[in-house]
Scaffold this motif. Structure first.
Motif, PDB file in Angstrom:
ATOM      1  N   HIS A 185       1.248  11.560   2.062  1.00  0.00           N
ATOM      2  CA  HIS A 185       1.107  10.831   0.817  1.00  0.00           C
ATOM      3  C   HIS A 185      -0.088   9.720   1.367  1.00  0.00           C
ATOM      4  O   HIS A 185      -0.203   9.327   2.387  1.00  0.00           O
ATOM      5  N   ARG A 217      -2.475   7.043  -0.839  1.00  0.00           N
ATOM      6  CA  ARG A 217      -2.554   6.190  -2.225  1.00  0.00           C
ATOM      7  C   ARG A 217      -4.182   5.914  -2.374  1.00  0.00           C
ATOM      8  O   ARG A 217      -4.490   5.005  -1.234  1.00  0.00           O
ATOM      9  N   THR A 244      -6.516   2.975  -2.967  1.00  0.00           N
ATOM     10  CA  THR A 244      -6.436   1.640  -3.105  1.00  0.00           C
ATOM     11  C   THR A 244      -7.698   1.067  -3.468  1.00  0.00           C
ATOM     12  O   THR A 244      -7.770  -0.020  -3.525  1.00  0.00           O
ATOM     13  N   ASP A 286      -1.522  -0.092   2.621  1.00  0.00           N
ATOM     14  CA  ASP A 286      -1.851   0.346   1.250  1.00  0.00           C
ATOM     15  C   ASP A 286      -0.889   0.124   0.331  1.00  0.00           C
ATOM     16  O   ASP A 286      -0.986  -0.031  -0.698  1.00  0.00           O
ATOM     17  N   GLU A 287       0.583  -0.176   1.069  1.00  0.00           N
ATOM     18  CA  GLU A 287       1.662  -0.217  -0.081  1.00  0.00           C
ATOM     19  C   GLU A 287       2.379  -1.328  -0.159  1.00  0.00           C
ATOM     20  O   GLU A 287       3.077  -1.518  -1.101  1.00  0.00           O
ATOM     21  N   THR A 307       2.181  -3.486  -3.515  1.00  0.00           N
ATOM     22  CA  THR A 307       2.731  -2.649  -4.674  1.00  0.00           C
ATOM     23  C   THR A 307       3.640  -3.491  -5.453  1.00  0.00           C
ATOM     24  O   THR A 307       3.713  -3.497  -6.594  1.00  0.00           O
ATOM     25  N   PHE A 315       6.766   4.486  -4.751  1.00  0.00           N
ATOM     26  CA  PHE A 315       6.268   4.102  -6.011  1.00  0.00           C
ATOM     27  C   PHE A 315       7.637   3.846  -7.234  1.00  0.00           C
ATOM     28  O   PHE A 315       7.838   2.769  -7.641  1.00  0.00           O
TER      29      PHE A 315
END
Length: 660
Positions: free
Chosen positions: A45, A47, A49, A112-113, A116, A198
């Motif tokens: 994974h 994402r 950003t 990155d997460e 969120t 997500f």
């Protein structure tokens, strides 16, 4: 920006160990050595950003519909508190634990997460403020009662709901699609608590929503401050459960203590990450005890070398604002980030110089994490509170050298440290003649002169690395060399032309250092455009490169191999339409499980994980060998090949570059 070459690595897979137990057993006394690894169903994974900052600013578009200051007050507070907790945990718990090294992949994934959930909650709050404005903007006099009611709603509604939702998330199909992403972080950080798939965030919005809906629906009142207090408190307590803190006080662990069932310890939740099929509760373990899913877990105490042991110190320095922003205490996520330029260098250097003076009010030196060498020795990087401005100011040189003497004196008094390596700028010829002056200062110091202190530059290893990196270039017949006038450049050139009689070297320099038929000199930097390979051993300004390449419609240059420290991006090179590769060399790499080095020896060095600069590595080899002579001044050519053989024997090699 400097491009990082692809490094060829052997792929590895980690097997998933399974632990079975009867679910009817309320508590099983088990101590495990390490957490299980989850099959990496989400490991690929990635994402994008790039636009996160725009998404964060998105709620501003609704400023005419609903007040947005409340939304940003909560979000910004949550972000600040998150980074404070992360920094404190690193400083107080993980910094010197070289057995709990965090991977670059995990840090990047969590970077990155982690935002969120915050951003998703911002948009949820926008919608709720529009639909139920009285839910957020009741009279301020009810804030205290709303906080109490929200916390009570959490205990009554959220704790049992989360237990069952969490068990559902561990159904194999759901685990694979969603919750497995969270469990990729085997060595948890406080902020691992925020890292979810997500789609899983929407599950949690529905699960936790009743905490602040209940007071509004039952009492007809709620306030955004109460919601903010709840969310921030929730974040902190959730992060607590993902820390590496061992809590053994009977008030939390004794079977007759109410707190054992009403408030969890980090080890209780880490047991969930270890077993997967136990300890599902959020903050109150009582639900696991009621339903028979509680399992005892004790995080093993790290078996490390004594806390006061410190055999070697590498004396480093700051490389500017971009380097400063990779300090783990400031932002752990950036620990492996590449050096970046945010402002004109002169401005960055002045900002960093101001920061240095402020920092100097509270500490003398900056201590990086300690690491283990060959299972028997402890090393550490300690940076002087000096900036590029200091190293560009000759009037500061005596003070810099005295800072290093003071550091040596301090570390010997505290730890008995005798071996010291000098970072790049700390061994400049102008500063102390490549370390020769430092040896004299040690011999003159009343405390150090009889302590058998040894000073190493590690330059022999740098020569070995650069020399062998050039040998790896297929069919190399000629190259352009910028910065060959120093001792490293001279040694590299001497060895190359001696071992490769047909090789031609064109050196950018006004001074002739080496007399050899295969070596020629130029004072025109624009000649670099005529060579496919350019080797850089001296930092030049972007303006110099821009002027040299200006007007060149096409250039032959394809690889600019740069071993300067710090390695900074050069826009004039990287923006060429020919897609010239500006590659940092003078880097050694190894595998993730090499026993020679354990711990974050590679953190805050603007390198990828498991990479190390050769001069540092050369000093580590000296430490293991028990070298009792100084390594300063000129390069000993006879030692170059020997050091390289030792490097390969220890499982280290140059980075791999795919030349086409």
């Amino acid at each position: 920006m400097c491009q990082r070459p692809e490094v060829k690595k052997k792929s590895s897979t980690s097997s998933t160990a399974s632990t079975s137990s009867s679910s009817s057993v309320a508590s099983v006394e088990v101590s495990v050595e390490s957490a299980k690894a989850l099959a990496p169903t989400h490991s690929d994974h990635k994402r994008n950003t790039e636009w996160d900052w725009l998404i964060f600013l998105g709620p501003l578009l609704f400023y005419k519909v609903t007040p947005i200051w409340s939304i940003y007050a909560i979000a910004i507070t949550r972000i600040l508190v998150t980074h404070i907790v992360l920094s404190l945990h690193y400083q107080l718990v993980d910094k010197d634990n070289y057995l709990n090294k965090l991977t670059q992949k995990q840090l990047q994934r969590e970077k990155d997460e982690y935002l969120t959930a915050f951003i998703l909650h911002m948009y949820t709050q926008v919608a709720l403020q529009v639909i139920f404005p009285s839910m957020f903007f009741s009279d301020a006099s009810v804030i205290s009662s709303c906080i109490k009611e929200t916390m009570l709603a959490h205990v009554v509604f959220i704790e049992p709901a989360y237990y069952f939702v969490h068990r559902w998330l561990h159904v194999p199909e759901i685990m694979k699609k969603m919750h497995g992403f969270h469990h990729l972080s085997i060595r948890t950080l406080p902020t691992t608590s925020l890292v979810q798939n997500f789609h899983e965030h929407f599950v949690y919005v529905a699960t936790f929503g009743p905490a602040f809906f209940a007071p509004f629906l039952l009492q007809g009142r709620q306030h955004w401050v109460a919601i903010g207090v709840y969310l921030v408190s929730f974040d902190v307590i959730n992060m607590w459960g993902h820390t590496n803190v061992r809590v053994r006080n009977p008030i939390f662990t004794h079977k007759y203590s109410p707190l054992k069932y009403l408030f969890y310890t980090p080890e209780f939740h880490l047991g969930h990450h270890a077993y997967f099929n136990a300890n599902y509760a959020l903050f109150m373990p009582i639900w696991d005890y009621i339903f028979g899913t509680a399992r005892h877990y004790e995080k093993p105490a790290p078996a490390m070398l004594p806390a006061k042991q410190q055999d070697f110190v590498f004396i480093g320095h700051n490389g500017g604002l971009g380097h400063f922003l990779t300090i783990p205490e400031l932002n752990l996520y950036n620990a492996y980030s590449q050096y970046k330029i945010y402002l004109p260098l002169r401005i960055e250097f002045l900002i960093m110089h101001a920061i240095r003076h402020i920092t100097g009010l509270v500490c003398q030196f900056y201590y990086c994490s300690r690491f283990c060498i060959a299972n028997d020795y402890v090393g550490r990087i300690i940076c002087l509170l000096r900036t590029p401005v200091d190293y560009m100011t000759p009037e500061s040189y005596d003070a810099i050298n005295q800072d290093m003497i003071k550091l040596m004196r301090t570390e010997h008094q505290k730890h008995g440290t005798r071996y010291f390596g000098l970072g790049n700028l700390n061994k400049m010829k102008q500063l102390n003649d490549g370390g020769l002056e430092m040896v004299k200062l040690v011999e003159q110091d009343e405390y150090l002169k009889d302590k058998n202190i040894k000073i190493w530059t590690g330059d022999t290893m740098t020569v070995a690395s650069v020399y062998n990196q050039m040998l790896d270039i297929p069919n190399l017949q000629e190259f352009y060399y910028i910065g060959a006038g120093g001792k490293i450049g001279t040694a590299v050139c001497e060895k190359l032309v001696r071992d490769n009689p047909k090789l031609k070297i064109r050196i950018f320099s006004r001074n002739v250092v080496l007399e050899h038929p295969n070596i020629s000199y130029s004072s025109d930097l624009s000649e670099m455009a005529d060579y496919k390979i350019v080797l850089v051993g001296k930092i030049l300004s972007n303006a110099m490169y821009s002027k040299a390449l200006k007007g060149k419609k096409s250039i032959r240059t394809r690889y600019v191999l740069d071993y300067t420290v710090p390695a900074m991006p050069v826009a004039a090179i990287n923006q060429r339409p020919e897609n010239v590769q500006h590659i940092r060399i003078g880097l050694l790499k190894t595998g993730p499980n090499n026993p020679f080095l354990k711990g974050p020896y590679d953190v805050c060095m603007s390198t990828d994980e498991n990479h190390i600069v050769p001069c540092h590595f050369g000093c580590l080899l000296n430490t293991v060998e028990g070298r009792e002579t100084h390594e300063v001044g000129d390069i000993d050519q006879e030692q170059v090949d020997r050091m390289w053989k030792m490097t390969l024997a220890r499982g280290f090699d140059n980075i791999t570059i795919d030349y086409q």
